[in-house]
Write an enzyme that holds these catalytic residues in place. Structure first.
Site, PDB file in Angstrom:
ATOM      1  N   HIS A 112       1.036  -5.247   5.634  1.00  0.00           N
ATOM      2  CA  HIS A 112       0.461  -5.646   6.920  1.00  0.00           C
ATOM      3  C   HIS A 112       0.947  -7.034   7.329  1.00  0.00           C
ATOM      4  O   HIS A 112       1.229  -7.276   8.511  1.00  0.00           O
ATOM      5  CB  HIS A 112      -1.067  -5.631   6.814  1.00  0.00           C
ATOM      6  CG  HIS A 112      -1.749  -6.057   8.081  1.00  0.00           C
ATOM      7  ND1 HIS A 112      -2.244  -7.332   8.251  1.00  0.00           N
ATOM      8  CD2 HIS A 112      -1.998  -5.395   9.240  1.00  0.00           C
ATOM      9  CE1 HIS A 112      -2.786  -7.431   9.446  1.00  0.00           C
ATOM     10  NE2 HIS A 112      -2.645  -6.279  10.066  1.00  0.00           N
ATOM     11  N   GLU A 115       4.350  -6.730   8.753  1.00  0.00           N
ATOM     12  CA  GLU A 115       4.299  -6.174  10.108  1.00  0.00           C
ATOM     13  C   GLU A 115       4.167  -7.294  11.140  1.00  0.00           C
ATOM     14  O   GLU A 115       4.812  -7.283  12.192  1.00  0.00           O
ATOM     15  CB  GLU A 115       3.127  -5.202  10.218  1.00  0.00           C
ATOM     16  CG  GLU A 115       2.854  -4.686  11.617  1.00  0.00           C
ATOM     17  CD  GLU A 115       1.443  -4.146  11.765  1.00  0.00           C
ATOM     18  OE1 GLU A 115       0.855  -4.318  12.861  1.00  0.00           O
ATOM     19  OE2 GLU A 115       0.918  -3.560  10.802  1.00  0.00           O
ATOM     20  N   HIS A 116       3.330  -8.293  10.828  1.00  0.00           N
ATOM     21  CA  HIS A 116       3.162  -9.429  11.730  1.00  0.00           C
ATOM     22  C   HIS A 116       4.432 -10.268  11.808  1.00  0.00           C
ATOM     23  O   HIS A 116       4.812 -10.752  12.881  1.00  0.00           O
ATOM     24  CB  HIS A 116       2.014 -10.320  11.249  1.00  0.00           C
ATOM     25  CG  HIS A 116       0.663  -9.812  11.629  1.00  0.00           C
ATOM     26  ND1 HIS A 116      -0.129 -10.432  12.570  1.00  0.00           N
ATOM     27  CD2 HIS A 116      -0.043  -8.729  11.211  1.00  0.00           C
ATOM     28  CE1 HIS A 116      -1.270  -9.758  12.711  1.00  0.00           C
ATOM     29  NE2 HIS A 116      -1.236  -8.726  11.880  1.00  0.00           N
ATOM     30  N   GLU A 185       1.052 -17.709  10.439  1.00  0.00           N
ATOM     31  CA  GLU A 185       0.531 -16.360  10.640  1.00  0.00           C
ATOM     32  C   GLU A 185      -0.698 -16.079   9.786  1.00  0.00           C
ATOM     33  O   GLU A 185      -1.449 -15.143  10.060  1.00  0.00           O
ATOM     34  CB  GLU A 185       1.621 -15.328  10.349  1.00  0.00           C
ATOM     35  CG  GLU A 185       1.382 -13.955  10.956  1.00  0.00           C
ATOM     36  CD  GLU A 185       1.346 -13.983  12.471  1.00  0.00           C
ATOM     37  OE1 GLU A 185       0.715 -13.075  13.073  1.00  0.00           O
ATOM     38  OE2 GLU A 185       1.937 -14.902  13.068  1.00  0.00           O
ATOM     39  N   GLU A 192      -8.007 -11.735  12.449  1.00  0.00           N
ATOM     40  CA  GLU A 192      -8.018 -10.286  12.615  1.00  0.00           C
ATOM     41  C   GLU A 192      -8.963  -9.639  11.597  1.00  0.00           C
ATOM     42  O   GLU A 192      -9.694  -8.699  11.917  1.00  0.00           O
ATOM     43  CB  GLU A 192      -6.597  -9.735  12.429  1.00  0.00           C
ATOM     44  CG  GLU A 192      -6.502  -8.230  12.586  1.00  0.00           C
ATOM     45  CD  GLU A 192      -5.099  -7.716  12.324  1.00  0.00           C
ATOM     46  OE1 GLU A 192      -4.936  -6.466  12.267  1.00  0.00           O
ATOM     47  OE2 GLU A 192      -4.162  -8.529  12.164  1.00  0.00           O
TER      48      GLU A 192
END
Length: 501
Positions: A112, A115-116, A185, A192
């Site tokens: 994940h 992905e960012h 990030e 999130e």
């Protein structure tokens, strides 16, 4: 005299009939079947004689004649799959056989996180150039991570398919992953995570996986724990790419206005440098052992009780996969905003609606490569209704194991077929279906073939599946919110005994 007149009339009709037969046989050869009067079809068996092969098999022609899915394997073992449609738009994506289930406890969350990072710029394009290039062609670029797959896809005009393939390859093979971007990030992912933790349904299903697949990578969340997000570094993400972004684990998918041969050429050009083997020889996770248990988190501030109950089901390629799909259609789903309580085809939904036991209820069949979770999720006010809701769910499983009618099964099969076709309405859903099936099965199951398997299912098959997987088995239970009056696990476990009698 009347008898002779009748015989002459029949003789004239017979000659006329024979003439029509000759015309019909000729029209069958030359495709002029429209010249045959429909009244003749009604009086004779011509409709059966001239029915198409698809109609004889019971499938509509639009289902049987749907465009073929082409599949090609490149030299590095990457696969290219596509379905061409007469459209001016196309969805192009890369499906990767890697997700949180392929991570260790230390690297959980890497897929994940990556992905960012993939949209932060590459060696060929800065972040701004990447965004502007997609905007200039009127396209969209998206990505998501699940427990067993990572997906990057874009939707563009037909003429921009080469550009889409080039951008996807740039993101996947030449992402910068700079240390500064990694550090910035972290806070985004933590925010999130906070938002997801506010969603009780997301939390319940994460707890359900943790209860059912203890000690296995499927039990872990997709985002990973906060400490991992704080700890993961650039080298961890680079190593994840080397281990998982290899030819045999990737499928380039195109749906819509695409030409398969051109897509293969683009794949060779853009993804030809991919390795055909993983340097660390990553071994797919073993089949998890299902563990019946319960996870309960009481928080009266939530204002409602969120409960999920599940038993172990089967993987994508198991012979009973479609039987579980039919079972899901039988149980159905309901939300109080939809109404229709007394007129629902699902007996369980009708009951909880008329008795006002829940705000919403839905059955689910979460499927993975080697296992799955089948059960029901509902939301209600808690209190006495909490036990009543669980009781009625278990009681419905009990009923289906002994007394489900062929009429119920046929209705559920029709609903399932309709749902399958509706879920393929658009190039992106079609690409999703192709990518997932090629990764899990090595090919795409044609709709007529899937329908044929569904048609073979009978009431006895549904009852057998419920008895084999639910009868006297330990369920996994997860509950969040107003759970003060949640029944003891032994009581819930005891309700599965009824299925033996």
């Amino acid at each position: 005299l009347k008898k002779k007149a009748f015989q002459k009339q029949k003789k004239r009709e017979r000659k006329k009939f024979e003439g029509v037969t000759m015309i019909a046989n000729t029209s069958k050869l030359f495709g002029a079947k429209r010249n045959i009067p429909s009244s003749i079809f009604r009086r004779t068996n011509f409709r059966r004689q001239f029915a198409t092969k698809e109609e004889k098999n019971g499938f509509p022609s639009h289902v049987v004649k749907s465009p073929e899915t082409h599949l090609t394997t490149l030299g590095n073992k990457m696969r290219v799959a596509s379905q061409s449609l007469p459209l001016e738009t196309a969805t192009i994506g890369v499906w990767i056989d890697a997700g949180s289930a392929f991570e260790s406890a230390e690297t959980n969350g890497a897929a994940h996180f990556l992905e960012h990072m993939s949209f932060k710029g590459t060696s060929n394009r800065t972040r701004q150039q990447l965004e502007v290039e997609i905007e200039n062609i009127g396209g969209s670029l998206n990505a998501y991570t699940s427990r067993e797959n990572t997906v990057y896809y874009t939707k563009v005009l037909k003429k921009d398919v080469p550009k889409a393939v080039d951008i996807l390859s740039d993101i996947l093979l030449r992402s910068n992953i700079e240390n500064g971007a990694v550090e910035s990030e972290r806070s985004t992912i933590l925010r999130e995570m906070q938002e997801i933790n506010k969603d009780s349904q997301e939390v319940v299903f994460d707890y359900l996986h943790a209860a059912a697949f203890q000690g296995h990578s499927l039990s872990r969340t997709i985002l990973g724990p906060p400490e991992n997000v704080q700890r993961l570094k650039r080298d961890d993400l680079k190593n994840y790419i080397k281990d998982n972004y290899v030819g045999p684990k990737m499928v380039l998918v195109g749906a819509g206005g695409v030409n398969h041969n051109e897509l293969v050429e683009l794949a060779n050009k853009s993804f030809g440098s991919l390795e055909s083997t993983s340097p660390s020889l990553v071994v797919p996770p073993k089949k998890p052992v299902f563990t019946g248990s319960i996870i309960q988190e009481r928080d009266d501030a939530v204002g409602a009780a969120h409960v999920a109950i599940a038993f172990e089901s089967v993987g994508w390629n198991h012979p009973d996969f479609f039987t579980f799909q039919v079972l899901q259609s039988i149980i159905g789903s309901w939300d109080r905003s939809l109404g229709g309580g007394k007129n629902l085809s699902s007996r369980l939904c009708e009951l909880v609606a008329t008795e006002e036991l829940v705000h919403s209820l839905s059955s689910f069949n979460t499927t993975y490569n080697d296992t799955g979770l089948f059960g029901a999720y509902f939301v209600n006010d808690g209190g006495e209704k909490l036990e009543d809701g669980i009781f009625e769910v278990m009681n419905e499983f009990n009923r289906i194991s002994k007394n489900v009618s062929e009429e119920e099964v046929e209705r559920a099969k029709n609903k399932l077929k309709a749902s399958m076709l509706m879920n393929l309405d658009g190039t992106t859903p079609i690409a999703e279906d192709i990518g997932r099936q090629v990764l899990t099965s090595g090919r795409r199951l044609a709709i007529p073939e899937a329908f044929a398997k569904i048609d073979l299912i009978r009431a006895k098959d549904v009852m057998r599946v419920v008895k084999d997987h639910f009868e006297d088995q330990c369920p996994a239970v997860a509950a969040v919110g107003k759970t003060e009056e949640l029944p003891d696990y032994n009581q819930i476990r005891g309700w599965t005994y009824w299925m033996r009698w």
